[in-house]
Structures are given as structure tokens and as C-alpha cells.
Design a protein around this motif. Structure first.
Motif, short mmCIF file in Angstrom:
data_model
loop_
_atom_site.label_atom_id
_atom_site.label_comp_id
_atom_site.label_asym_id
_atom_site.label_seq_id
_atom_site.Cartn_x
_atom_site.Cartn_y
_atom_site.Cartn_z
N HIS A 87 3.24 -1.35 3.12
CA HIS A 87 2.89 -2.63 3.75
C HIS A 87 2.19 -3.55 2.76
O HIS A 87 1.29 -3.12 2.05
CB HIS A 87 1.95 -2.39 4.94
CG HIS A 87 2.53 -1.48 5.98
ND1 HIS A 87 1.76 -0.58 6.68
CD2 HIS A 87 3.80 -1.33 6.42
CE1 HIS A 87 2.54 0.09 7.52
NE2 HIS A 87 3.77 -0.35 7.38
N HIS A 145 -0.54 -6.13 1.85
CA HIS A 145 -1.85 -6.39 2.44
C HIS A 145 -2.47 -7.68 1.95
O HIS A 145 -2.41 -7.98 0.76
CB HIS A 145 -2.81 -5.25 2.10
CG HIS A 145 -2.69 -4.07 3.00
ND1 HIS A 145 -3.46 -3.90 4.11
CD2 HIS A 145 -1.86 -2.99 2.95
CE1 HIS A 145 -3.13 -2.77 4.71
NE2 HIS A 145 -2.16 -2.20 4.02
N CYS A 187 -3.73 -0.69 9.57
CA CYS A 187 -2.84 0.11 8.72
C CYS A 187 -3.49 1.48 8.46
O CYS A 187 -4.70 1.57 8.24
CB CYS A 187 -2.54 -0.59 7.40
SG CYS A 187 -1.33 0.30 6.39
N CYS A 231 0.83 -1.20 0.00
CA CYS A 231 0.00 0.00 0.00
C CYS A 231 0.86 1.26 0.00
O CYS A 231 2.08 1.18 -0.07
CB CYS A 231 -0.93 0.00 1.22
SG CYS A 231 -0.06 0.35 2.77
N CYS A 260 -3.53 3.18 5.93
CA CYS A 260 -4.12 3.34 4.59
C CYS A 260 -5.61 3.02 4.62
O CYS A 260 -6.33 3.30 3.66
CB CYS A 260 -3.41 2.44 3.58
SG CYS A 260 -3.81 0.69 3.76
#
Ligand SMILES: [Zn+2]
Lengths: 79, 359
Positions: free
Chosen positions: B268, B270, B326, B264, B328
Motif C-alpha cells: 500500500h 502511504h 494498514c 509498505c 503495517c
């Protein structure tokens, strides 16, 4: 050429098969000539000929000649 | 066949996701147990059950088994495509048998996941690959399959390399000129982008018009380790190459094509709704529950229907960074990959130039 004739011609070209074999019941991945590589060639040619841009969902769902006609109709291509 | 909702790929938080996946995995394990004799033999020999009370108990196979055994759960007549991934040190090739349903599910899943990062619109697309890669249509290397799958996301596909892996300047200049300043998609394996593209373009002294690129790259960093190239340096190089570049690394394997893990905006990887990861101890393969601790990555995917590849122990080390939290906004587990476990051969999703050229 009518839209239907164009469609048959494009299938025949992209799949390198005889136009007589381009029938409604012809399905993706049931003959070696209509594999994923040919499918992308077909999509590119349909888009160029009919001046449209297909959605990815429609590309994935275009699993037969009949289905192709049905999808193209949604882009205002009349058959 | 598992029903999968592709409308919101990262929407499920822990409890909901666990319940959905557990039901799907019990269904899948039962299906493969009933339809793949070799799989049944393995499960029975290990004394495992095809139906379990939690995801951690779902039996897993090692990637090695797909090289040793013909694992297939539908009649061979229904197989439309066989994916292969070869190793560098052994001649053994993993074979993944796809029927039409599984192939379609994989294509759909890949597109839906990637669209979360590239948007719905099909953008002009440049592959860091030679154009002859997909010419062999019967069998597919993992790399060929990757290109095939990603091609659906874009349009006006260009290929940056010649068959000998030198730069195809004519194609490249055409693409950069045609789409100068515009949004485009770039796809390639990490190692190939660096070695055959970035280094070659840099050495040429040529400058290309700037693009507004979204770069998807995967296949692992191992082949760049000797050059000491890491994420920061790679991402900087992409900015330099393309002018503007949003770079997304992805992690996936040929055994679970389609349900890939994408990095992302915060760097990270995902897990989407239809997939998950579990970490296991290097000593005894017990489950590691603590975030931040290193372990062997087990990957779960709800997509494999024609072969029993829904739960696989990889040869990669990683660590889970968190779950549902997260910044995001995506739900589910997020993690990073730390490299290969020791002794494992150098087998990545991206079999390299040398490997494919000897196919
Ligand atoms: Zn994130």
C-alpha cells in the motif's frame, strides 16, 4: 598535513575552487560550484580521508565550512 | 516556513493529522497568496479563500499550470535550483523553483521517509541510470533530481548504465562482486529498470552474484503497459535479478519533491505526516469520501515554500484503501494508483530516455 589543511584541500578539490576561497563562512548553495552534486563528491572524499561514515542528517546539515568542521569534530576529528 | 517534525513520519492518525495539516496549509496558502501575484490572481478569479475550515477546501492547482506559468513565491534571486519535467507530446516544461530552505526541507523529508524502509545506515547504492545523468548541474530533470535526492541515502554510488543506456558491465560486476550477499540499495524508475536493466541482463545470459537488495522504484507503470508487466511480475523479476529483494514502489511528482508516497510491506502507498491525498470525482471534482472508489488524485504537501505547489490536482487516477488501519502499523491514508486520466499526455515523474536525451 593537519586536519584543517586536509579539510581545505578536500573542499577545494570537490568544489573545484581555489583553496583561498575555502573559508568558514562559505555556504552550501551560495556559489554554483557547491551544489548538490559537488556536495556528494565532498562527502565521499571526507569519508575516505577521515575514515568515517557520516549520518544522513549530518550530510544535510553540513551547510558551511564552519559547520563541516563542527560536524567532523563529533566524529572525533580534531581541528 | 513551516516547522515539520521528521522524527515519526507515519505517526499521526486522522484527527491529529487533519488539525496539524490544516493549520500548515492555511499558513502556506496565505503565504503564497501574499507572495505570488499569479497565484493570488488564480485564487481571486476562482473566488476562493486563502484560509479555509477543512483540508478539502484548500485551493488546488493543476499540474498543467506549472507548465504555463512561472509560479514562484520568493524573490528570483533566492532561487538556487529549478526542477523541470518535460512531457512527451508537448514541448511545454513544468518549472519548479526552489530556494535553499525548500530544497533542504525536501532533501530531509525524502531521506526521513525512505529511511523508514531502508534503515538508518547508509548502504552501498546502485542507480539504474547512466552516470552522466547528473552531469548537467544547472537545470535538473525530474530524473536527475530523483537521483540527487536518493543519493543521500546511500554510499559508494554505482551507475548501472552507459550514456547510451546499454549496461555498464564493468560497474555492474564490480558492484555485485564487491557486495555479494550484502544489504544494498537499488534505485531506479520502473520503466528503466525493466527495459534497460532487467531485459538486457536477461538477454545477456550472464548471471550476477546474489545481493540482499532493497529496491525503490517509481515513475509509473504506463510505459510498461504494452508489455503487460504488472507489480507481481516486476517483483518476481527483481528477486530473480538480485537474489533477495525487498521491493518498494513509490509515487510522487516533481511539483512535490520530497514528500513521496512509498509502498509498505503490504503493497500500500502511504501518506506521511507532512503529506496527504484527497480523491476527486472525474465528473465534477467533488470530494470522494468512500474508500475503494476510483477518483482523480489530489496531492497535498507541506514542503513547498518557494512556489505554490502545496496542493495539486494530478492527472492520475487512484483509490484510497483505508486510513490509519494498514496492518503495517503506519498511520494515515493508504492508497493505490490506477493509471492516468484519459486524454492526459503521458507525463510522468520519470521523463524517459527519449525525453531527456533531447533536452
Ligand atoms: Zn502499510
Amino acid at each position: 598535513m593537519t586536519n584543517n589543511e586536509k579539510l581545505v584541500h578536500l573542499f577545494s578539490e570537490a568544489l573545484t575552487i581555489a583553496p583561498e576561497l575555502v573559508v568558514d563562512s562559505l555556504q552550501y548553495n551560495t556559489i554554483p560550484q557547491w551544489d548538490s552534486t559537488a556536495h556528494m563528491v565532498l562527502i565521499a572524499q571526507l569519508e575516505a580521508e577521515f575514515e568515517i561514515m557520516l549520518d544522513t542528517d549530518d550530510i544535510i546539515d553540513m551547510s558551511s565550512v564552519a559547520k563541516a568542521r563542527e560536524i567532523l569534530a563529533r566524529y572525533d576529528i580534531e581541528f | 516556513m513551516i516547522e515539520i517534525d521528521f522524527d515519526a513520519i507515519y505517526s499521526q492518525s486522522k484527527e491529529q493529522k487533519n488539525a496539524t495539516l490544516l493549520a500548515q496549509f492555511n499558513q502556506l496558502t496565505e503565504f503564497h497568496y501574499q507572495h505570488c501575484q499569479l497565484y493570488k490572481n488564480i485564487i481571486d478569479t476562482l473566488g476562493l479563500a486563502p484560509t479555509n475550515g477543512c483540508l478539502e477546501l484548500v485551493p488546488f492547482l493543476s499540474t498543467q499550470l506549472f507548465k504555463e506559468l512561472e509560479l514562484v513565491s520568493v524573490p528570483k534571486s533566492q532561487i538556487i535550483k529549478t526542477l523541470t519535467s518535460s512531457g512527451t507530446t508537448s514541448a511545454k516544461v513544468a518549472k519548479i523553483y526552489l530556494d535553499a530552505d525548500t530544497a533542504k526541507l525536501q532533501a530531509k523529508s525524502l531521506v526521513k521517509i525512505m529511511q523508514c524502509f531502508s534503515g538508518k545506515q547508509r548502504l552501498p547504492m546502485l542507480f539504474m541510470e547512466p552516470s552522466n545523468l547528473i552531469a548537467d548541474r544547472r537545470g535538473f530533470s525530474a530524473r536527475g533530481a530523483g537521483v540527487q535526492g536518493f543519493a543521500l541515502l546511500g554510499r559508494d554510488h554505482h551507475y548501472a548504465l552507459n550514456p547510451d543506456m546499454s549496461i555498464n558491465w564493468q560497474q555492474l560486476e564490480q558492484f555485485f562482486t564487491k557486495y555479494q550477499g550484502q544489504k544494498v540499495l537499488i534505485f531506479g524508475f520502473t520503466f528503466m529498470i525493466w527495459q534497460y536493466f532487467y531485459q538486457a541482463v536477461s538477454a545477456s545470459g550472464k548471471t550476477l552474484p546474489p545481493l540482499d537488495a532493497i529496491v525503490f522504484h517509481g515513475g509509473g507503470w504506463k510505459k510498461l503497459a504494452h508489455l503487460a508487466v504488472g507489480k507481481t511480475q516486476f517483483n518476481q523479476a527483481m528477486q530473480q535479478l538480485f537474489g533477495k529483494a525487498k521491493v518498494h514502489n513509490f509515487y510522487g511528482m516533481v511539483e512535490q519533491t520530497g514528500s513521496i508516497f512509498v509502498e509498505c510491506e503490504h503493497g500500500h502507498l502511504h501518506a506521511p505526516n507532512c503529506a496527504d491525498i484527497i480523491l476527486r470525482s472525474e465528473q465534477d471534482l467533488s470530494v470522494i469520501n468512500d474508500f475503494g472508489q476510483q477518483g482523480i488524485i489530489q496531492v497535498l504537501s507541506a514542503l513547498p515554500h518557494s512556489y505554490p505547489g502545496h496542493s495539486i490536482l494530478t492527472e492520475d487516477l487512484g483509490r484510497i484503501l483505508g486510513e490509519d488501519t494498514c496492518s503495517c502499523g503506519r498511520k494515515g491514508r493508504y492508497f493505490e494508483v490506477l493509471g492516468r486520466i484519459k486524454k492526459s499526455e503521458n507525463r510522468g515523474c520519470s521523463d524517459t530516455y527519449q525525453e531527456v536525451s533531447h533536452d
